[in-house]
Enzyme design. Structure first.
Site, PDB file in Angstrom:
ATOM      1  N   LYS A  53      73.812  27.183  62.091  1.00  0.00           N
ATOM      2  CA  LYS A  53      74.944  26.881  61.206  1.00  0.00           C
ATOM      3  C   LYS A  53      74.630  25.662  60.336  1.00  0.00           C
ATOM      4  O   LYS A  53      74.933  25.642  59.139  1.00  0.00           O
ATOM      5  CB  LYS A  53      76.213  26.669  62.046  1.00  0.00           C
ATOM      6  CG  LYS A  53      76.721  27.992  62.606  1.00  0.00           C
ATOM      7  CD  LYS A  53      77.765  27.857  63.722  1.00  0.00           C
ATOM      8  CE  LYS A  53      78.059  29.256  64.276  1.00  0.00           C
ATOM      9  NZ  LYS A  53      78.982  29.263  65.414  1.00  0.00           N
ATOM     10  N   GLN A  97      82.306  24.890  68.706  1.00  0.00           N
ATOM     11  CA  GLN A  97      81.483  25.956  69.271  1.00  0.00           C
ATOM     12  C   GLN A  97      81.963  26.302  70.687  1.00  0.00           C
ATOM     13  O   GLN A  97      82.113  25.425  71.532  1.00  0.00           O
ATOM     14  CB  GLN A  97      80.011  25.491  69.301  1.00  0.00           C
ATOM     15  CG  GLN A  97      79.040  26.548  69.757  1.00  0.00           C
ATOM     16  CD  GLN A  97      78.928  27.715  68.778  1.00  0.00           C
ATOM     17  OE1 GLN A  97      78.868  27.537  67.567  1.00  0.00           O
ATOM     18  NE2 GLN A  97      78.909  28.932  69.309  1.00  0.00           N
ATOM     19  N   ASP A 120      86.816  29.118  61.694  1.00  0.00           N
ATOM     20  CA  ASP A 120      86.617  30.225  62.641  1.00  0.00           C
ATOM     21  C   ASP A 120      87.770  31.226  62.559  1.00  0.00           C
ATOM     22  O   ASP A 120      87.672  32.337  63.072  1.00  0.00           O
ATOM     23  CB  ASP A 120      86.542  29.673  64.078  1.00  0.00           C
ATOM     24  CG  ASP A 120      85.132  29.736  64.635  1.00  0.00           C
ATOM     25  OD1 ASP A 120      84.313  30.493  64.080  1.00  0.00           O
ATOM     26  OD2 ASP A 120      84.860  29.020  65.619  1.00  0.00           O
TER      27      ASP A 120
END
Ligand code: NAP
Length: 313
Positions: A53, A97, A120
């Site tokens: 990422k 995460q 997200d």
């Protein structure tokens, strides 16, 4: 006839190039989208994802920063970090995460992320925006599934779509996106009766189950488009033979690495489907590309008229 292979790598590169062009236009106007990635605890897979990422952010010109916290981190410490990131103007996207260490209240942490920075797309506010078709942030993997369909010219409106899996992260948002695209959608799960018969109705079949090769040819209507979201590691020789017997290239990988990846769809499905995503190299690469796109989208939504006035977009 063998299915058309829907290669995610090419599509992901296309999306990254589009994002880079947008970032460049924003930079010319003095705005640089920023992404903060939070990694808590030691999890080798998470570390690989986070590295990917950060690297991808650099490549498209997005500012990124990584916050690494120890295994012993508490909910309060994580909440304090999220709160700080929520208030920093140069941060447009916050990605926590998963999985988080067991002592952390993951739901509470995800709920604390400012919905405007929730790249997200897991915050209930964004889930609500998606289900009521308002502008918001859509989870990256489901958005990637839609990009594969659209950019490959697969019709969606009026088609029968069957999604196997109802997780908050994949199954439910994919189903909602297909519904918003005017498909007729059925969502299946572990309690669905006669799953093969329900799946055989599908013009578009999406598998997000987490069970290696579960979708076999008898689940698939000839000519259907099959999107395989699953990522499963195969380490046993017997499993390898069940999925890839006679595939020399795969065998080389398996023997050299001691493992290979298989999706939730058995490779034999390529003989009946009209189009199918490979694993690896199908849905996977789209996920990070859509995270980049979401960060730019978050910057534009949050900074609103300011960016529009500056870039003319
Ligand atoms: P999950 O949270 O474990 O959900 C799995 C879903 O599959 C559940 O809804 C479950 O039903 C259903 N299911 C399990 N066994 C079944 C069966 N025998 N018959 C019918 N349905 C069954 O998994 P997830 O997070 O959605 O992930 C699914 C897969 O996608 C995994 O392989 C994961 O690694 C992969 N994934 C890939 C990406 C990517 O970037 N490509 C991103 C995220 C996830 P119940 O609800 O009834 O339990």
């Amino acid at each position: 006839m063998a299915a058309r292979i829907l290669q995610g790598n090419n599509l992901a590169a296309e999306i990254r190039a589009e994002v880079a062009a947008e970032v460049k236009a924003m930079a010319a106007a003095g705005v640089r989208p920023g992404l903060a990635v939070v990694l808590a605890g030691r999890n080798p897979a998470s570390e690989v994802y986070v590295r990917g990422k950060v690297k991808s952010s650099d490549e498209v010109g997005i500012y990124s920063e990584k916050h690494t916290l120890p295994d012993t981190v508490t909910s309060a410490e994580l909440l304090a970090l999220v709160e700080d990131l929520n208030h920093r103007d140069e941060i447009d996207g916050i990605l926590v995460q998963l999985p988080l260490p067991p002592q952390v209240d993951a739901k509470k942490v995800l709920l604390a992320v400012d919905p405007a920075k929730d790249v997200d797309g897991f915050h209930p506010m964004n889930v609500g925006y998606l289900s009521t078709q308002r502008p918001g942030l859509v989870p990256c993997t489901p958005a990637g599934v839609m990009e594969i369909l659209k950019r490959s010219g697969v019709p969606i409106a009026g088609q029968e779509a069957v999604v196997v899996g109802r997780s908050d992260i994949v199954g439910k948002p994919v189903a909602m996106l297909l519904l918003n695209g005017n498909a007729t959608v059925t969502v299946c799960h572990s309690k669905t009766h006669d799953l093969p018969a329900v799946c055989r109705r599908a013009d578009i079949l999406v598998a997000a189950i987490g069970r290696p090769g579960m979708i076999t040819r008898d689940f698939v209507k000839p000519g259907a488009t099959v999107i395989d979201v699953g990522i499963n590691k195969v380490t046993e020789r017997a499993d390898f033979d069940r999925f890839f017997a006679g595939n020399k290239k795969r065998e080389e990988t398996f023997l050299s690495r001691g493992s290979t990846l298989v999706g939730d769809v058995h490779p034999e499905v390529a003989e009946v489907a009209g189009a199918i995503t490979p694993v690896p190299g199908g849905v996977g690469p789209l996920t990070i590309a859509l995270l980049m796109a979401n960060t730019v989208k978050a910057a534009k939504l949050r900074r609103g008229a300011r960016v529009e006035a500056m870039t003319g977009t």
